[in-house]
Design an enzyme around this catalytic site. Structure first.
Site, mmCIF file in Angstrom:
data_model
loop_
_atom_site.group_PDB
_atom_site.id
_atom_site.type_symbol
_atom_site.label_atom_id
_atom_site.label_comp_id
_atom_site.label_asym_id
_atom_site.label_seq_id
_atom_site.Cartn_x
_atom_site.Cartn_y
_atom_site.Cartn_z
ATOM 1 C CB THR A 136 3.112 3.433 6.683
ATOM 2 O OG1 THR A 136 2.040 2.984 7.514
ATOM 3 C CG2 THR A 136 2.747 4.755 6.056
ATOM 4 C CE LYS A 137 5.674 2.123 11.435
ATOM 5 N NZ LYS A 137 5.196 2.146 12.794
ATOM 6 C CB CYS A 138 3.775 -2.756 3.428
ATOM 7 S SG CYS A 138 2.327 -3.307 4.303
ATOM 8 C CG LEU A 139 9.373 -5.163 4.497
ATOM 9 C CD1 LEU A 139 10.097 -6.424 4.944
ATOM 10 C CD2 LEU A 139 10.260 -3.965 4.653
#
Length: 101
Positions: free
Chosen positions: A98-101
């Site tokens: 999560t929250k990784c581009l």
């Protein structure tokens, strides 16, 4: 086996150590005992929290559970140079963090 558009295993129950070796090789990584320890750790994180960690939570959690030598970004980048949280999750058969581009 099916993978999403970013190369993450769709059904993590299909993961095997042999698949991990193949996924690592595709990323030019030869798995050592240090890599395996982190793979098992991130699988443990996933089992506990039901999501793959992004970099900051991963470092913080590793520091708390495995000590400062392992729980730091320099160590992780030496083993998984592209993006430790993403590469670890991919090789461990977990969803994209999560929250990784």
């Amino acid at each position: 086996m099916e993978f999403d558009e970013d190369g993450y295993l769709i059904d993590h129950a299909q993961w095997t150590p042999i698949l991990a070796e193949e996924l690592a090789a595709a990323e030019s990584i030869i798995l050592t005992d240090n890599h395996w320890a982190l793979i098992e750790a991130v699988k443990g994180y996933y089992a506990e929290f039901e999501h793959a960690p992004s970099m900051r939570p991963l470092v913080k959690w590793l520091k708390q559970t495995h000590g400062a030598e392992i729980g730091n970004s320099i160590y992780l980048h030496k083993l998984f140079p592209e993006s430790p949280a993403k590469q670890l999750a991919r090789i461990a058969g977990l969803p994209k963090p999560t929250k990784c581009l």
